[in-house]
Design a protein around this motif. Structure first.
Motif, short mmCIF file in Angstrom:
data_model
loop_
_atom_site.label_atom_id
_atom_site.label_comp_id
_atom_site.label_asym_id
_atom_site.label_seq_id
_atom_site.Cartn_x
_atom_site.Cartn_y
_atom_site.Cartn_z
N ALA A 97 26.22 26.71 32.44
CA ALA A 97 24.98 26.17 32.99
C ALA A 97 23.94 27.23 33.27
N GLY A 98 24.35 28.49 33.26
CA GLY A 98 23.41 29.56 33.59
C GLY A 98 23.15 29.67 35.08
N THR A 99 24.07 29.18 35.89
CA THR A 99 23.95 29.25 37.35
C THR A 99 24.72 30.47 37.84
N ARG A 100 23.97 31.52 38.15
CA ARG A 100 24.60 32.80 38.54
C ARG A 100 25.69 33.17 37.53
N ASP A 101 25.34 33.03 36.25
CA ASP A 101 26.34 33.19 35.20
C ASP A 101 26.88 34.61 35.12
N THR A 102 26.04 35.62 35.44
CA THR A 102 26.53 37.00 35.41
C THR A 102 27.60 37.21 36.47
N ASP A 103 27.37 36.69 37.67
CA ASP A 103 28.37 36.81 38.73
C ASP A 103 29.65 36.06 38.35
N ALA A 104 29.48 34.87 37.75
CA ALA A 104 30.65 34.09 37.35
C ALA A 104 31.45 34.82 36.27
N ALA A 105 30.75 35.43 35.29
CA ALA A 105 31.44 36.17 34.22
C ALA A 105 32.18 37.37 34.80
N ASP A 106 31.54 38.06 35.76
CA ASP A 106 32.21 39.19 36.42
C ASP A 106 33.47 38.73 37.14
N ALA A 107 33.38 37.57 37.80
CA ALA A 107 34.54 37.04 38.52
C ALA A 107 35.66 36.70 37.55
N LEU A 108 35.32 36.09 36.42
CA LEU A 108 36.35 35.78 35.42
C LEU A 108 37.00 37.04 34.88
N GLY A 109 36.18 38.06 34.65
CA GLY A 109 36.74 39.32 34.17
C GLY A 109 37.69 39.92 35.17
N ARG A 110 37.31 39.89 36.44
CA ARG A 110 38.17 40.46 37.48
C ARG A 110 39.47 39.67 37.62
N ILE A 111 39.35 38.34 37.56
CA ILE A 111 40.54 37.50 37.71
C ILE A 111 41.53 37.74 36.57
N THR A 112 41.03 37.81 35.34
CA THR A 112 41.93 37.98 34.20
C THR A 112 42.47 39.40 34.11
N THR A 113 41.81 40.33 34.71
CA THR A 113 42.30 41.71 34.71
C THR A 113 43.38 41.92 35.77
N GLU A 114 43.22 41.23 36.90
CA GLU A 114 44.08 41.53 38.04
C GLU A 114 45.07 40.44 38.41
N HIS A 115 44.80 39.16 37.99
CA HIS A 115 45.60 38.10 38.58
C HIS A 115 46.21 37.12 37.59
N VAL A 116 45.48 36.66 36.59
CA VAL A 116 46.00 35.63 35.71
C VAL A 116 45.87 36.07 34.26
N PRO A 117 46.68 35.51 33.36
CA PRO A 117 46.54 35.84 31.93
C PRO A 117 45.17 35.38 31.42
N PRO A 118 44.60 36.09 30.45
CA PRO A 118 43.26 35.73 29.98
C PRO A 118 43.22 34.49 29.09
N GLU A 119 44.36 34.11 28.52
CA GLU A 119 44.34 33.03 27.53
C GLU A 119 43.74 31.72 28.05
N PRO A 120 44.14 31.22 29.23
CA PRO A 120 43.54 29.96 29.69
C PRO A 120 42.02 30.06 29.90
N VAL A 121 41.56 31.23 30.32
CA VAL A 121 40.14 31.42 30.56
C VAL A 121 39.39 31.44 29.22
N ILE A 122 39.95 32.16 28.26
CA ILE A 122 39.33 32.21 26.93
C ILE A 122 39.26 30.82 26.32
N THR A 123 40.34 30.06 26.45
CA THR A 123 40.37 28.69 25.91
C THR A 123 39.28 27.83 26.55
#
Length: 329
Positions: free
Chosen positions: A251-277
């Motif tokens: 939606a473009g709603t604070r999308d940069t912050d949301a992308a950073d959060a997804l990057g941090r989550i997949t790096t530190e906490h969960v596998p990236p596959e579900p996020v990529i999907t």
């Protein structure tokens, strides 16, 4: 009938019967030869009518008028009495609420009770400067649970001055999870109220505040976005949260912050596959701006090379170049 007999029969005290006589509301029709009051059956009937009218809240003068003037507008008088009764009940309820607020802080001394009362007065009747001062003085309370949290919340959610609102928010964050129930009680309020609730909950650590933030994930984007980002900073990495972050990117709603959060989550906490999907699903048949934001978000994720490769042949040259650049980094 002598006055004592009338009292026994009616349940009205002798003292009150004498008062009725002095005021002229009910005077006995006659006197005995020894000048004692002597009530007739008609007098007794009037007494019963008096006692029937008194519980309605009429003054003794109004009772007399009602009995002596058949043209008196009963409906108007009763309507006035109803309104006066509502006003009294409202005043009593306000007093009860005030006493409850003071009592709920558990004052050990009258000094504690006076401190709470002074803060309540400043919050409800003072200027913005006084409300700000009251919030800053919250540190004077012996313990955090002695603060009048509900009053702080009500004042904060209505405060027009941003400086005072900031001080009130600080006092609520300091109160911790004790403030959560009072905040969530207003969760269905207007957008400005919801935004302030989320801002405060984001500063309060704990299970209750986390659960409260989750209820805003599907709200309007202006409310859901800060709630989502606040949850992402905590150890809350559910499918629901990831979906909310993906929606923000699309939606473009604070999308940069949301992308950073997804990057941090997949790096530190969960596998990236579900996020990529989830990101690829959001890009399916999406407009160019959405696809571009998703490509940029994929660039922050580990193991996203295959997904990025799909976009190197995107019909939009900007998306294709961006995907190629991210692959070559």
């Amino acid at each position: 009938m002598r006055i004592g007999e009338v009292s026994d029969l009616s349940g009205v005290s002798v003292r009150m019967l004498r008062h009725y006589d002095r005021t002229g509301l009910l005077s006995p029709s006659q006197r005995t030869s020894t000048d004692y009051r002597d009530y007739s059956p008609a007098d007794l009937g009037r007494l019963f009518r008096i006692e029937a009218l008194r519980p309605l809240g009429l003054t003794l003068a109004e009772v007399g008028d009602a009995l002596d003037d058949p043209t008196m507008d009963a409906a108007t008088v009763l309507d006035r009495l109803r309104q006066e009764t509502r006003d009294r009940i409202h005043a009593e309820q306000e007093l009860l609420a005030h006493l409850t607020e003071v009592s709920d802080t558990g004052p050990a001394t009258w000094e504690d009770a006076l401190r709470v009362t002074a803060m309540l007065t400043a919050l409800r009747e003072g200027s913005s400067r006084q409300r700000q001062a009251a919030a800053l003085q919250a540190t004077a309370f012996p313990t955090q649970d002695q603060q009048p949290v509900a009053a702080l919340v009500a004042s904060y959610l209505e405060e027009p001055d941003e400086n005072a609102a900031g001080a009130l928010r600080w006092a609520l964050v300091r109160a911790g999870e004790d403030a959560v129930p009072a905040l969530t009680a207003h969760a269905d309020g207007p957008e400005k109220v919801q935004r302030r609730i989320v801002e405060t909950l984001a500063g309060i650590d704990g299970e209750e505040s986390t659960a409260a933030l989750k209820r805003f994930l599907h709200d309007a984007p202006e409310i859901a976005a800060p709630a989502t980002l606040a949850l992402a900073r905590r150890s809350v990495h559910t499918t629901e949260l990831i979906s909310a972050l993906v929606r923000m990117v699309a939606a473009g709603t604070r999308d940069t912050d949301a992308a950073d959060a997804l990057g941090r989550i997949t790096t530190e906490h969960v596998p990236p596959e579900p996020v990529i999907t989830a990101l690829l699903a959001a890009a399916e048949n999406a407009p160019t701006p959405v696809r571009l934001r998703i490509v940029q978000a994929l660039g922050d994720l580990p193991d996203a090379g295959t997904a990025l490769g799909r976009f190197t042949a995107d019909p939009d040259p900007t998306i294709a170049r961006t995907a190629g650049y991210l692959l070559d980094r």
